[in-house]
Design an enzyme around this catalytic site. Structure first.
Site, PDB file in Angstrom:
ATOM      1  NE  ARG A  67      -3.832   0.367   0.365  1.00 61.74           N
ATOM      2  CZ  ARG A  67      -4.738   0.132  -0.576  1.00 61.74           C
ATOM      3  NH1 ARG A  67      -4.715   0.838  -1.680  1.00 61.74           N
ATOM      4  NH2 ARG A  67      -5.640  -0.818  -0.407  1.00 61.74           N
ATOM      5  CG  HIS A 163      -2.326   2.876  -8.271  1.00 62.39           C
ATOM      6  ND1 HIS A 163      -2.389   3.621  -7.128  1.00 62.39           N
ATOM      7  CD2 HIS A 163      -3.589   2.400  -8.439  1.00 62.39           C
ATOM      8  CE1 HIS A 163      -3.620   3.612  -6.632  1.00 62.39           C
ATOM      9  NE2 HIS A 163      -4.373   2.896  -7.413  1.00 62.39           N
ATOM     10  CD  GLU A 267      -4.186   5.684  -9.524  1.00 62.99           C
ATOM     11  OE1 GLU A 267      -4.561   4.730 -10.259  1.00 62.99           O
ATOM     12  OE2 GLU A 267      -4.822   6.047  -8.512  1.00 62.99           O
TER      13      GLU A 267
HETATM   14  O1  TA6 Z   1      -6.762   4.089  -8.736  1.00 62.19           O
HETATM   15  C1  TA6 Z   1      -7.877   4.268  -7.908  1.00 62.19           C
HETATM   16  C2  TA6 Z   1      -8.402   2.894  -7.520  1.00 62.19           C
HETATM   17  O2  TA6 Z   1      -8.837   2.173  -8.641  1.00 62.19           O
HETATM   18  C3  TA6 Z   1      -9.501   3.104  -6.479  1.00 62.19           C
HETATM   19  O3  TA6 Z   1     -10.766   2.762  -7.004  1.00 62.19           O
HETATM   20  C4  TA6 Z   1      -9.054   2.222  -5.317  1.00 62.19           C
HETATM   21  O4  TA6 Z   1      -9.589   0.933  -5.446  1.00 62.19           O
HETATM   22  C5  TA6 Z   1      -7.546   2.256  -5.492  1.00 62.19           C
HETATM   23  O5  TA6 Z   1      -7.362   2.119  -6.891  1.00 62.19           O
HETATM   24  C6  TA6 Z   1      -6.759   1.265  -4.683  1.00 62.19           C
HETATM   25  O6  TA6 Z   1      -7.010  -0.018  -5.141  1.00 62.19           O
HETATM   26  P1  TA6 Z   1      -6.387  -1.230  -4.271  1.00 62.19           P
HETATM   27  O7  TA6 Z   1      -6.789  -2.477  -4.988  1.00 62.19           O
HETATM   28  O8  TA6 Z   1      -4.893  -1.036  -4.239  1.00 62.19           O
HETATM   29  O9  TA6 Z   1      -6.973  -1.083  -2.882  1.00 62.19           O
END
Ligand code: TA6
Length: 296
Positions: A67, A163, A267
């Protein structure tokens, strides 16, 4: 096979015993895990604060995403269409990558390249046959490149994202420029398609927007940390802006309840209408470049 690493780059075991490359040069400090080719930390020597954000609650274990930092999302973005059991954001960020190249360039930039090829493990989740190369060049600026090669006999259609989680002083005071007029899919409003009318974009609630058909550089102004970041890109037509705000932060076990003010995701992606299709043997490279400057 023991790695022959240049001065300034070391390999050890990080949290969870995950192999971690650490960079400490005259230009920057950085950390990258082989798990997911996950860049978790980058801080230019001239910058008083880390540029990338990491959750204090992140997991560090095989099969689970880290994360924060820069998750590598491939071959789908978000949930896999038609397969709710599939891992969100694809298999790349939860797979063990292989070190391909580690060197210090003449100007002192640390260049790290990792590779991931489809195998029985990935094909248990997706039949796609691919070879990925992720390269991070770490110095006073950060440049990342994700190259996808179609190793199958037929076309490969995929989504992808770098991301990037960016650390900010207080997300409620930042401004995001570069996306005015762009159409976005609003994931907080039943995937409605809207035109961005705000310049700069400000964050005052959960924000989860997939901007389409944009190759624009995004500029983040962060008065809290007294800095401006630019995220430039190539080979990418989608940009995502995300902050989970209060309720979604509480709902994520690997995201501290009180951490949402300190981050924003900017992102670099190809997703939805901007998914990419490669013929057999085809290759595609997406890049993201981040630089930081002081305000005032
Ligand atoms: O990039 C935004 C997103 O798609 C959000 O919808 C949220 O789900 C985030 O990614 C994080 O996703 P994750 O699977 O890492 O919790």
């Amino acid at each position: 096979m023991p790695l022959d690493l240049p001065a300034g780059i070391t390999l050890d075991e990080g949290p969870g015993g995950l192999p971690r490359l650490t960079v400490a040069t005259d230009l920057c400090t950085a950390e990258m895990y082989l798990h997911g080719a996950h860049l978790c930390r980058w801080q230019p020597r001239a910058e008083p604060h880390p540029v990338l954000w990491m959750s204090r609650s992140s997991r560090f274990e095989a099969g689970a995403p880290i994360r924060g930092g820069v998750p590598v999302c491939f071959p789908w973005f978000g949930p896999k269409a038609g397969d709710p059991a599939a891992p969100a954001h694809g298999v790349a960020r939860i797979s063990p990558w292989t070190v391909d190249r580690v060197e210090i360039e003449p100007d002192g930039t640390a260049a790290v390249s990792l590779t991931l090829a489809s195998d029985a493990r990935t094909q248990a989740v997706t039949p796609d046959q691919f070879a990925l190369t992720f390269t991070a060049r770490l110095g006073g600026t950060l440049s990342m490149a994700l190259t996808v090669e179609n190793r199958g006999q037929g076309p490969l259609t995929f989504e992808e994202a770098l991301h990037s989680y960016v650390a900010v002083g207080d997300v409620r005071t930042v401004g995001v420029d570069g996306l005015a007029g762009a159409t976005f899919i609003d994931k907080t409003d039943a995937m409605a398609r809207k035109a961005e009318a705000e310049a700069p974009i400000t964050i005052a609630a959960e924000t989860d927007r997939l901007y389409l058909n944009t190759s624009a550089t995004v500029t983040l102004t962060d008065p809290g940390l007294g800095r401006r970041l630019r995220v430039a890109k190539s080979g990418s037509l989608a940009t995502v802006i995300w902050n989970p705000w209060i309720a979604k932060s509480r709902a994520m076990p690997d995201f501290g309840d009180d951490e949402w003010p300190g981050m924003i995701c900017i992102e670099t992606a190809n997703a939805a209408d901007n998914a990419v299709t490669l013929g057999p043997g085809g290759r595609h490279t997406m890049t993201a470049m981040i630089d930081v400057s002081r305000l005032g």
